[in-house]
Design a protein around this motif. Structure first.
Motif, PDB file in Angstrom:
ATOM      1  N   ASP A   1      -3.237 -22.747   3.223  1.00 25.29           N
ATOM      2  CA  ASP A   1      -1.785 -22.820   3.095  1.00 25.29           C
ATOM      3  C   ASP A   1      -1.300 -21.723   2.150  1.00 25.29           C
ATOM      4  N   ILE A   2      -0.413 -20.891   2.632  1.00 27.98           N
ATOM      5  CA  ILE A   2       0.237 -19.916   1.761  1.00 27.98           C
ATOM      6  C   ILE A   2       1.737 -20.014   1.982  1.00 27.98           C
ATOM      7  N   ARG A   3       2.484 -19.588   0.988  1.00 30.11           N
ATOM      8  CA  ARG A   3       3.936 -19.693   1.094  1.00 30.11           C
ATOM      9  C   ARG A   3       4.604 -18.536   0.363  1.00 30.11           C
ATOM     10  N   THR A   4       5.878 -18.357   0.621  1.00 36.31           N
ATOM     11  CA  THR A   4       6.644 -17.295  -0.018  1.00 36.31           C
ATOM     12  C   THR A   4       6.508 -17.376  -1.537  1.00 36.31           C
ATOM     13  N   GLY A   5       6.227 -16.236  -2.151  1.00 36.58           N
ATOM     14  CA  GLY A   5       6.082 -16.173  -3.601  1.00 36.58           C
ATOM     15  C   GLY A   5       4.648 -16.198  -4.075  1.00 36.58           C
ATOM     16  N   ASP A   6       3.705 -16.582  -3.205  1.00 41.01           N
ATOM     17  CA  ASP A   6       2.294 -16.587  -3.601  1.00 41.01           C
ATOM     18  C   ASP A   6       1.819 -15.162  -3.858  1.00 41.01           C
ATOM     19  N   ARG A   7       0.996 -14.998  -4.880  1.00 43.37           N
ATOM     20  CA  ARG A   7       0.359 -13.708  -5.160  1.00 43.37           C
ATOM     21  C   ARG A   7      -1.124 -13.835  -4.818  1.00 43.37           C
ATOM     22  N   LEU A   8      -1.606 -12.921  -3.970  1.00 41.81           N
ATOM     23  CA  LEU A   8      -2.951 -13.009  -3.426  1.00 41.81           C
ATOM     24  C   LEU A   8      -3.654 -11.662  -3.513  1.00 41.81           C
ATOM     25  N   THR A   9      -4.961 -11.707  -3.388  1.00 41.77           N
ATOM     26  CA  THR A   9      -5.744 -10.489  -3.184  1.00 41.77           C
ATOM     27  C   THR A   9      -5.929 -10.301  -1.691  1.00 41.77           C
ATOM     28  N   GLY A  10      -5.704  -9.082  -1.218  1.00 42.36           N
ATOM     29  CA  GLY A  10      -5.862  -8.793   0.195  1.00 42.36           C
ATOM     30  C   GLY A  10      -6.715  -7.559   0.420  1.00 42.36           C
ATOM     31  N   TYR A  11      -6.968  -7.251   1.683  1.00 45.42           N
ATOM     32  CA  TYR A  11      -7.796  -6.106   2.060  1.00 45.42           C
ATOM     33  C   TYR A  11      -7.138  -5.392   3.234  1.00 45.42           C
ATOM     34  N   ILE A  12      -7.039  -4.083   3.137  1.00 45.19           N
ATOM     35  CA  ILE A  12      -6.402  -3.305   4.190  1.00 45.19           C
ATOM     36  C   ILE A  12      -7.253  -3.365   5.464  1.00 45.19           C
ATOM     37  N   ASP A  13      -6.615  -3.723   6.577  1.00 41.27           N
ATOM     38  CA  ASP A  13      -7.283  -3.673   7.872  1.00 41.27           C
ATOM     39  C   ASP A  13      -7.053  -2.294   8.498  1.00 41.27           C
ATOM     40  N   ILE A  14      -5.788  -1.953   8.715  1.00 44.97           N
ATOM     41  CA  ILE A  14      -5.472  -0.659   9.329  1.00 44.97           C
ATOM     42  C   ILE A  14      -4.096  -0.188   8.882  1.00 44.97           C
ATOM     43  N   VAL A  15      -3.963   1.119   8.688  1.00 49.52           N
ATOM     44  CA  VAL A  15      -2.666   1.756   8.480  1.00 49.52           C
ATOM     45  C   VAL A  15      -2.340   2.488   9.778  1.00 49.52           C
ATOM     46  N   ARG A  16      -1.301   2.062  10.452  1.00 53.66           N
ATOM     47  CA  ARG A  16      -0.968   2.638  11.755  1.00 53.66           C
ATOM     48  C   ARG A  16      -0.302   4.008  11.607  1.00 53.66           C
ATOM     49  N   GLU A  17      -0.179   4.707  12.707  1.00 53.86           N
ATOM     50  CA  GLU A  17       0.386   6.059  12.674  1.00 53.86           C
ATOM     51  C   GLU A  17       1.819   6.074  12.170  1.00 53.86           C
ATOM     52  N   ASP A  18       2.540   4.974  12.389  1.00 55.90           N
ATOM     53  CA  ASP A  18       3.923   4.905  11.910  1.00 55.90           C
ATOM     54  C   ASP A  18       4.023   4.400  10.477  1.00 55.90           C
ATOM     55  N   GLY A  19       2.874   4.201   9.818  1.00 51.22           N
ATOM     56  CA  GLY A  19       2.862   3.764   8.425  1.00 51.22           C
ATOM     57  C   GLY A  19       2.836   2.262   8.232  1.00 51.22           C
ATOM     58  N   LYS A  20       2.931   1.489   9.319  1.00 48.66           N
ATOM     59  CA  LYS A  20       2.871   0.039   9.191  1.00 48.66           C
ATOM     60  C   LYS A  20       1.442  -0.388   8.858  1.00 48.66           C
ATOM     61  N   ILE A  21       1.336  -1.451   8.047  1.00 50.85           N
ATOM     62  CA  ILE A  21       0.034  -1.843   7.512  1.00 50.85           C
ATOM     63  C   ILE A  21      -0.319  -3.269   7.927  1.00 50.85           C
ATOM     64  N   ASP A  22      -1.508  -3.430   8.481  1.00 54.28           N
ATOM     65  CA  ASP A  22      -2.066  -4.754   8.750  1.00 54.28           C
ATOM     66  C   ASP A  22      -3.025  -5.098   7.614  1.00 54.28           C
ATOM     67  N   VAL A  23      -2.909  -6.323   7.116  1.00 60.06           N
ATOM     68  CA  VAL A  23      -3.671  -6.749   5.947  1.00 60.06           C
ATOM     69  C   VAL A  23      -4.484  -7.994   6.275  1.00 60.06           C
ATOM     70  N   MET A  24      -5.672  -8.091   5.680  1.00 55.95           N
ATOM     71  CA  MET A  24      -6.513  -9.276   5.804  1.00 55.95           C
ATOM     72  C   MET A  24      -6.587  -9.980   4.446  1.00 55.95           C
ATOM     73  N   LEU A  25      -6.883 -11.262   4.482  1.00 55.30           N
ATOM     74  CA  LEU A  25      -7.040 -12.013   3.229  1.00 55.30           C
ATOM     75  C   LEU A  25      -8.498 -12.102   2.801  1.00 55.30           C
ATOM     76  N   GLN A  26      -9.391 -11.563   3.642  1.00 50.02           N
ATOM     77  CA  GLN A  26     -10.820 -11.557   3.313  1.00 50.02           C
ATOM     78  C   GLN A  26     -11.397 -10.202   3.683  1.00 50.02           C
ATOM     79  N   PRO A  27     -12.362  -9.697   2.915  1.00 46.16           N
ATOM     80  CA  PRO A  27     -13.049  -8.468   3.320  1.00 46.16           C
ATOM     81  C   PRO A  27     -13.863  -8.740   4.579  1.00 46.16           C
TER      82      PRO A  27
END
Length: 279
Positions: free
Chosen positions: A183-209
């Protein structure tokens, strides 16, 4: 020459003591008051202090040793203390609340509700204000990340795809819902891991390596658990995913990889109802 960073931390020298506090050297801005309630015990003229500087109710510079929930340039999740005909006032951990005018609200803010905002200096009034229109304040440069980079996340809002997040207080990103195992909600601070940075600069993020890094990290955690629990863990690769997540905060897929890694290294024995350290 001393320049004061308004809405930020400054290192300042105590100039003099008075009954109601101390005055600090503000350079070209003159002396800055720190009320007595914030003055450290034993403080005397000549001492240097790290202080947060903002504006009091009469728009005068004031210093405090309190730590606010956000400073100028930060994104933060803040709750509304009160609302009047001009806007909302947010609790940011200081005596004077932070103002968010109606023009900077996406929807009318309500008392006691929390919102993601950006804290900045208003160019016209030179006041510290908040804006809920956070998309106007992201870093416009191309994200410098590589796959697997560890980042700090602030959960922004839930969408049909997953959760929008703010990465390293700079960039927007998205965590897809199939990456969320708790469960996560607005305002939570988490550690994440970059999945991919797309050509347009948009970023997909994972919560686990992912990959070998995740397997090795979890393998170490699992070994530590076994060593501190009599060499036995009641969870196997057939245990319910929710039980695995509850104990190790990881997906069943990643848990199975770690178990497989330890088994290949001949460190554990697989049983029907548990795993055991090999003697």
């Amino acid at each position: 020459m001393t320049f004061i960073k308004l809405g930020d931390y400054n290192r300042m020298t105590v100039v003099k003591q008075v009954d109601f506090g101390i005055y600090l050297d503000g350079g070209d801005e003159g002396e800055v008051l720190m009320p007595a309630r914030y003055v450290p015990e034993g403080c005397k003229p000549g001492d240097e202090l790290d202080v947060f500087v903002y504006l009091d109710n009469e728009e005068r510079l004031v210093a405090t040793t309190q730590t606010p929930l956000a400073k100028v340039g930060d994104f933060a999740f803040l709750k509304v203390s009160w609302v009047n005909e001009y806007g909302a006032f947010l609790d940011w951990g200081l005596m004077k609340d932070l103002f968010c005018p109606f023009r900077e609200q996406k929807m009318k803010m309500e008392k006691d509700k929390g919102y993601i905002v950006h804290v900045h200096l208003d160019k016209e009034s030179y006041r510290i204000v908040a804006s809920a229109k956070v998309e106007h304040y992201f870093d416009p440069s191309f994200p410098p990340y590589q796959h697997g980079d560890e980042v700090d996340l602030l959960v922004w809002q839930k969408t049909d795809l997953g959760f929008k997040v703010i990465i390293d207080n700079r960039f927007p990103g998205l965590v897809y819902k199939n990456q969320v195992f708790r469960d996560i909600r607005t305002g939570d601070r988490l550690t994440g891991y970059i999945d991919i940075v797309r050509e347009d600069g948009k970023i997909d993020v994972m919560l686990q390596p992912t990959g070998r890094q995740m397997t090795m990290n979890l393998s170490d955690v699992l070994l530590d658990y076994l060593e501190s629990h009599g060499g036995v863990c009641p969870l196997t690769d057939k245990s319910p995913a929710e039980d695995i997540y509850s104990k190790f905060n990881v997906s069943k897929k990643n848990y199975k990889k770690a178990v497989g890694d330890l088994y290949k290294r001949r460190l554990i024995v697989l049983c029907d109802d548990c795993i055991k350290l090999r003697k």
